[in-house]
Every structure is written in C-alpha cells, then in structure tokens.
Scaffold this motif. Structure first.
Motif, PDB file in Angstrom:
ATOM      1  N   ALA A  10       0.846  -1.199   0.000  1.00 18.16           N
ATOM      2  CA  ALA A  10       0.000   0.000   0.000  1.00 18.16           C
ATOM      3  C   ALA A  10       0.874   1.239   0.000  1.00 18.16           C
ATOM      4  O   ALA A  10       1.866   1.320   0.728  1.00 18.16           O
ATOM      5  CB  ALA A  10      -0.932   0.012   1.207  1.00 18.16           C
ATOM      6  N   ILE A  11       0.499   2.193  -0.845  1.00 20.85           N
ATOM      7  CA  ILE A  11       1.241   3.438  -1.022  1.00 20.85           C
ATOM      8  C   ILE A  11       0.299   4.622  -0.841  1.00 20.85           C
ATOM      9  O   ILE A  11      -0.832   4.605  -1.314  1.00 20.85           O
ATOM     10  CB  ILE A  11       1.851   3.509  -2.448  1.00 20.85           C
ATOM     11  N   ASP A  12       0.768   5.633  -0.142  1.00 18.65           N
ATOM     12  CA  ASP A  12       0.061   6.906  -0.076  1.00 18.65           C
ATOM     13  C   ASP A  12       0.581   7.770  -1.231  1.00 18.65           C
ATOM     14  O   ASP A  12       1.734   8.198  -1.231  1.00 18.65           O
ATOM     15  CB  ASP A  12       0.334   7.587   1.263  1.00 18.65           C
ATOM     16  N   ARG A  13      -0.247   7.997  -2.249  1.00 16.31           N
ATOM     17  CA  ARG A  13       0.190   8.721  -3.434  1.00 16.31           C
ATOM     18  C   ARG A  13       0.564  10.172  -3.129  1.00 16.31           C
ATOM     19  O   ARG A  13       1.414  10.754  -3.811  1.00 16.31           O
ATOM     20  CB  ARG A  13      -0.918   8.719  -4.490  1.00 16.31           C
ATOM     21  N   SER A  14      -0.037  10.760  -2.110  1.00 22.00           N
ATOM     22  CA  SER A  14       0.249  12.161  -1.814  1.00 22.00           C
ATOM     23  C   SER A  14       1.655  12.358  -1.262  1.00 22.00           C
ATOM     24  O   SER A  14       2.257  13.418  -1.431  1.00 22.00           O
ATOM     25  CB  SER A  14      -0.786  12.717  -0.833  1.00 22.00           C
ATOM     26  N   THR A  15       2.201  11.333  -0.610  1.00 25.23           N
ATOM     27  CA  THR A  15       3.534  11.437  -0.019  1.00 25.23           C
ATOM     28  C   THR A  15       4.533  10.465  -0.634  1.00 25.23           C
ATOM     29  O   THR A  15       5.745  10.629  -0.459  1.00 25.23           O
ATOM     30  CB  THR A  15       3.477  11.153   1.494  1.00 25.23           C
ATOM     31  N   GLY A  16       4.038   9.440  -1.337  1.00 29.85           N
ATOM     32  CA  GLY A  16       4.910   8.395  -1.851  1.00 29.85           C
ATOM     33  C   GLY A  16       5.343   7.412  -0.798  1.00 29.85           C
ATOM     34  O   GLY A  16       6.190   6.538  -1.052  1.00 29.85           O
ATOM     35  N   ARG A  17       4.766   7.497   0.397  1.00 27.27           N
ATOM     36  CA  ARG A  17       5.190   6.653   1.514  1.00 27.27           C
ATOM     37  C   ARG A  17       4.605   5.258   1.407  1.00 27.27           C
ATOM     38  O   ARG A  17       3.428   5.087   1.093  1.00 27.27           O
ATOM     39  CB  ARG A  17       4.758   7.299   2.839  1.00 27.27           C
ATOM     40  N   LEU A  18       5.444   4.247   1.643  1.00 28.02           N
ATOM     41  CA  LEU A  18       4.982   2.861   1.690  1.00 28.02           C
ATOM     42  C   LEU A  18       4.270   2.638   3.021  1.00 28.02           C
ATOM     43  O   LEU A  18       4.879   2.727   4.088  1.00 28.02           O
ATOM     44  CB  LEU A  18       6.166   1.904   1.541  1.00 28.02           C
ATOM     45  N   GLN A  62      -0.750 -11.164  -5.101  1.00 26.37           N
ATOM     46  CA  GLN A  62      -0.783 -10.133  -4.062  1.00 26.37           C
ATOM     47  C   GLN A  62      -1.705  -8.986  -4.475  1.00 26.37           C
ATOM     48  O   GLN A  62      -2.000  -8.796  -5.653  1.00 26.37           O
ATOM     49  CB  GLN A  62       0.623  -9.606  -3.780  1.00 26.37           C
ATOM     50  N   THR A  63      -2.140  -8.232  -3.480  1.00 26.10           N
ATOM     51  CA  THR A  63      -3.014  -7.077  -3.704  1.00 26.10           C
ATOM     52  C   THR A  63      -2.279  -5.801  -3.351  1.00 26.10           C
ATOM     53  O   THR A  63      -1.586  -5.732  -2.337  1.00 26.10           O
ATOM     54  CB  THR A  63      -4.281  -7.190  -2.841  1.00 26.10           C
ATOM     55  N   ALA A  64      -2.422  -4.805  -4.202  1.00 22.29           N
ATOM     56  CA  ALA A  64      -1.850  -3.486  -3.943  1.00 22.29           C
ATOM     57  C   ALA A  64      -2.968  -2.479  -3.734  1.00 22.29           C
ATOM     58  O   ALA A  64      -4.079  -2.647  -4.245  1.00 22.29           O
ATOM     59  CB  ALA A  64      -0.956  -3.047  -5.101  1.00 22.29           C
ATOM     60  N   GLN A  65      -2.652  -1.450  -2.977  1.00 22.69           N
ATOM     61  CA  GLN A  65      -3.623  -0.384  -2.746  1.00 22.69           C
ATOM     62  C   GLN A  65      -2.914   0.954  -2.799  1.00 22.69           C
ATOM     63  O   GLN A  65      -1.804   1.106  -2.284  1.00 22.69           O
ATOM     64  CB  GLN A  65      -4.304  -0.532  -1.389  1.00 22.69           C
ATOM     65  N   ILE A  66      -3.544   1.918  -3.456  1.00 25.55           N
ATOM     66  CA  ILE A  66      -3.030   3.279  -3.470  1.00 25.55           C
ATOM     67  C   ILE A  66      -4.065   4.195  -2.845  1.00 25.55           C
ATOM     68  O   ILE A  66      -5.261   4.023  -3.039  1.00 25.55           O
ATOM     69  CB  ILE A  66      -2.683   3.757  -4.897  1.00 25.55           C
ATOM     70  N   ALA A  67      -3.588   5.148  -2.065  1.00 23.45           N
ATOM     71  CA  ALA A  67      -4.459   6.149  -1.465  1.00 23.45           C
ATOM     72  C   ALA A  67      -4.339   7.430  -2.266  1.00 23.45           C
ATOM     73  O   ALA A  67      -3.240   7.973  -2.428  1.00 23.45           O
ATOM     74  CB  ALA A  67      -4.071   6.393  -0.016  1.00 23.45           C
ATOM     75  N   LEU A  68      -5.457   7.894  -2.805  1.00 26.59           N
ATOM     76  CA  LEU A  68      -5.490   9.140  -3.561  1.00 26.59           C
ATOM     77  C   LEU A  68      -5.787  10.328  -2.651  1.00 26.59           C
ATOM     78  O   LEU A  68      -5.687  11.471  -3.056  1.00 26.59           O
ATOM     79  CB  LEU A  68      -6.559   9.061  -4.657  1.00 26.59           C
ATOM     80  N   GLY A  69      -6.179  10.039  -1.423  1.00 24.59           N
ATOM     81  CA  GLY A  69      -6.523  11.030  -0.424  1.00 24.59           C
ATOM     82  C   GLY A  69      -6.969  10.306   0.820  1.00 24.59           C
ATOM     83  O   GLY A  69      -7.046   9.066   0.841  1.00 24.59           O
ATOM     84  N   PRO A  70      -7.298  11.022   1.883  1.00 22.22           N
ATOM     85  CA  PRO A  70      -7.671  10.366   3.141  1.00 22.22           C
ATOM     86  C   PRO A  70      -8.930   9.510   3.048  1.00 22.22           C
ATOM     87  O   PRO A  70      -9.108   8.583   3.842  1.00 22.22           O
ATOM     88  CB  PRO A  70      -7.869  11.539   4.108  1.00 22.22           C
ATOM     89  N   ASP A  71      -9.793   9.789   2.078  1.00 21.66           N
ATOM     90  CA  ASP A  71     -11.030   9.015   1.941  1.00 21.66           C
ATOM     91  C   ASP A  71     -11.126   8.357   0.574  1.00 21.66           C
ATOM     92  O   ASP A  71     -12.223   8.059   0.101  1.00 21.66           O
ATOM     93  CB  ASP A  71     -12.246   9.907   2.182  1.00 21.66           C
ATOM     94  N   ALA A  72     -10.000   8.115  -0.074  1.00 17.86           N
ATOM     95  CA  ALA A  72     -10.027   7.566  -1.436  1.00 17.86           C
ATOM     96  C   ALA A  72      -8.925   6.534  -1.620  1.00 17.86           C
ATOM     97  O   ALA A  72      -7.756   6.892  -1.791  1.00 17.86           O
ATOM     98  CB  ALA A  72      -9.865   8.693  -2.461  1.00 17.86           C
ATOM     99  N   VAL A  74      -7.874   2.846  -3.717  1.00 19.33           N
ATOM    100  CA  VAL A  74      -8.164   1.982  -4.856  1.00 19.33           C
ATOM    101  C   VAL A  74      -7.252   0.765  -4.764  1.00 19.33           C
ATOM    102  O   VAL A  74      -6.031   0.908  -4.635  1.00 19.33           O
ATOM    103  CB  VAL A  74      -7.937   2.708  -6.196  1.00 19.33           C
ATOM    104  N   SER A  75      -7.847  -0.433  -4.842  1.00 14.11           N
ATOM    105  CA  SER A  75      -7.080  -1.676  -4.770  1.00 14.11           C
ATOM    106  C   SER A  75      -7.104  -2.390  -6.112  1.00 14.11           C
ATOM    107  O   SER A  75      -8.069  -2.270  -6.882  1.00 14.11           O
ATOM    108  CB  SER A  75      -7.663  -2.602  -3.692  1.00 14.11           C
ATOM    109  N   PHE A  76      -6.058  -3.180  -6.374  1.00 14.71           N
ATOM    110  CA  PHE A  76      -5.931  -3.904  -7.635  1.00 14.71           C
ATOM    111  C   PHE A  76      -4.904  -5.014  -7.460  1.00 14.71           C
ATOM    112  O   PHE A  76      -4.109  -4.993  -6.502  1.00 14.71           O
ATOM    113  CB  PHE A  76      -5.493  -2.951  -8.754  1.00 14.71           C
ATOM    114  N   PRO A  77      -4.875  -5.996  -8.371  1.00 19.83           N
ATOM    115  CA  PRO A  77      -3.836  -7.029  -8.303  1.00 19.83           C
ATOM    116  C   PRO A  77      -2.458  -6.394  -8.476  1.00 19.83           C
ATOM    117  O   PRO A  77      -2.222  -5.659  -9.439  1.00 19.83           O
ATOM    118  CB  PRO A  77      -4.173  -7.958  -9.467  1.00 19.83           C
ATOM    119  N   ALA A  78      -1.539  -6.686  -7.570  1.00 20.29           N
ATOM    120  CA  ALA A  78      -0.219  -6.054  -7.616  1.00 20.29           C
ATOM    121  C   ALA A  78       0.555  -6.450  -8.860  1.00 20.29           C
ATOM    122  O   ALA A  78       1.485  -5.741  -9.265  1.00 20.29           O
ATOM    123  CB  ALA A  78       0.581  -6.418  -6.368  1.00 20.29           C
TER     124      ALA A  78
END
Length: 319
Positions: A10-18, A62-72, A74-78
């Motif tokens: 899982a990645i926070d897109r706003s910061t790039g943090r894992l 595996q499953t990956a998830q990205i955060a586009l914001g605090p309430d957004a 999106v998950s997908f196959p990694a």
C-alpha cells in the motif's frame, strides 16, 4: 489514509510513503521508481514492461492499494502493470484529468464514468479531492467490475455501479474481446472473444432510469472503440449540455474520433494538458500535441452553444 488491512502493498500517493510492505517491496518499488525517473526524457519507454516483469515474478497473487486522499483508496492485483505503475512516485496517471476534475470540484454536477475499469476516477470524483460528487460507474467486464464494486463500496452513498456495456441502444447482448482489461471492449464481428457477454445500455436510458436527466453532467467515455455509438446513445444529454471527456489515442495519426466529433457531430472540442486547456478547431491541430504513440490524450467535447467554457473559466478564476 484508511487502513489497508487487506493489501500486501500500500502506497500513499500524496507522499509516496509505503504504508504496507516489507523491505523486498520497498526495494523493488525503489528500483522501478528509479527507472521511471531516468526514463522520463524518453516518455518512460519500457516502464510498463518492467512493471509487468516485476509483477509477474514477485507480486503474483498479491493485492496493492493506493491512497489518492484520506477518503479515497483503490485496490488492484499487484501484478497488473497498468495499475502497479501507480506505486511509483515517478509515474502519474493522467495528471491532466486530475487537474481538470479538481478544477470542477466546487461545482454541482453528476459524473458518469463509462468504462470505469476498477473505479479510479469514480473514487476520485466521489472523494473529497474531487468534490464528493454523485457518480454512475459503468463497466462491461465482469472480473473488472468486481474490482470496481469493491473499490466504490466505501462510497456507496455517492457511487452506483453497473455491470453493463455502453452502446447506442439498450438491451443488446454483446461479446467482449480478449484484450487486456485496459483495452477490453465490445468485440467486432471478426474479432476473437474471451467468451464473456454482457447487456448494453445507452447513456440517455441510464440517465432516465437513475433520475439524472435534469442534472448538470460530466460524462467520461473510455469505451474502447464504441465512442461513436456511445455518443449516439446520449443525444438528449448532449442537447442538455453534458460535457464529454474522451480519449484520442496517440497511435491514431488521423485523430479519427476527434475528426468525427468536430466534423460530423459539430461539437466544440478542447484538449486537456497538464498546465492548460487548448481549444481544437480542427483535428489536424492535434499533430502538435500527440507526441507519444503509447498514450491516450484526453479531450472534452460539448455543444457549440455550451455554457461549459464560461463555467470552466469562472472555476479557474476562483481557484
């Protein structure tokens, strides 16, 4: 961001943090990110293949998830290279689209996401980043629709999802082709099918069924080759001043869809760029902008007497 309890990465897109993932994921993402940054002068040639290789070798199942914001989220196959590029700071998915939708965030409108895929833009528009708009999300492929339904579930009060194929008329059973999910669409008569079939719906019918006929509308068309039919199925919405976002692919040197929209439908067209919006009066003007044959270029279309140019200008001035 919300907890990514079911994600392996899982990645926070706003910061790039894992947010979720160990040192192996961090190292692989770091290597891909370095390649993505170094390949920017070459329009990131080879990044998709590199992400596909890493995904197939290291992230299968595996499953990956990205955060586009605090309430957004999106998950997908990694393992999916179309989406796992979003784990990288160096890659941005359609920044011109995000800029445009942020520009409209304070406006009252409904978003119709035709060819919603896993729900990236549906979630964005329904979240705070996109202004919390109501969304109708339509996806034809059953496996992709399952991911869409999962991703929009936290926004159940905002997003309604439909497993249908967009066409010029409703109630037709159509076959889907065997292309990768990002290019999957209705199979042509001479095209191989993956065996999947789905029932069609016209946009005007969908709007009528959902009580959206009187709404101000933004309609995203990403329907892989049946855009002309989709436009024919939303005549009423176009007359009522719906704004259409569509894609003209870099591989089409003739700019066929834009040519159809301008010359045969007599609609006004503008090209969305990272830093501005450019009016396109004839299709040939796209020659100066479409430089990457692997990229889809996003444009907007509307009737010539539309209020949208003034609305967009006012939103930009207020931003």
């Amino acid at each position: 961001m919300a907890a990514a309890s079911n994600a392996d990465i899982a990645i926070d897109r706003s910061t790039g943090r894992l947010i979720v993932g160990g040192w192996r994921q961090r190292a692989l993402i770091g290597a891909l990110d370095t390649y993505g940054a170094l390949s920017r002068p070459l329009m990131q040639r080879g990044l998709y293949k590199a992400c596909r290789l890493v995904g197939s070798v290291a992230w299968t199942g595996q499953t990956a998830q990205i955060a586009l914001g605090p309430d957004a989220q999106v998950s997908f196959p990694a393992s999916d290279p179309y989406w796992n590029r979003m784990l990288l700071r160096s890659y941005d998915h359609e920044p011109e689209m995000a800029r445009f939708l942020r520009l409209l965030a304070s406006l009252d409108y409904g978003f119709v996401d035709c060819g919603a895929n896993i729900g990236y833009w549906s979630v964005f528009v329904a979240s705070r980043a996109g202004g919390g708009k109501p969304v109708l999300a339509v996806e034809a492929s059953a496996p992709t629709f399952a991911l869409l339904a999962q991703n929009v579930a936290p926004h159940a009060g905002k997003v309604n999802a439909f497993h249908r194929a967009i066409l010029d008329r409703s109630g037709v059973e159509v076959r889907l082709n065997a292309a990768a999910h990002e290019a999957r669409g209705i199979a042509a008569d001479d095209e191989a099918s993956d065996g999947e079939s789905v029932i069609s719906i016209a946009i005007d019918d969908l709007l009528e069924e959902q009580g959206w006929a009187a709404r101000r509308l933004v309609v995203k068309l990403d329907v892989e080759g049946v855009e002309r039919e989709a436009l024919a199925g939303m005549e009423r919405a176009l007359r009522d001043d719906a704004l259409v976002i569509y894609e003209d692919h870099g591989s089409d040197a003739s700019h066929g869809l834009t040519r159809h929209i301008i010359e045969e439908r007599s609609l006004a067209v503008q090209l969305l760029l990272d830093d501005r919006i450019v009016a396109i009066s004839e299709a040939g003007e796209l020659d100066a902008h479409k430089r990457d044959r692997t990229k889809g270029y996003n444009l907007i279309a509307m009737k010539k007497s539309s209020q949208w140019p003034e609305i967009i200008t006012n939103q930009a001035l207020a931003a």
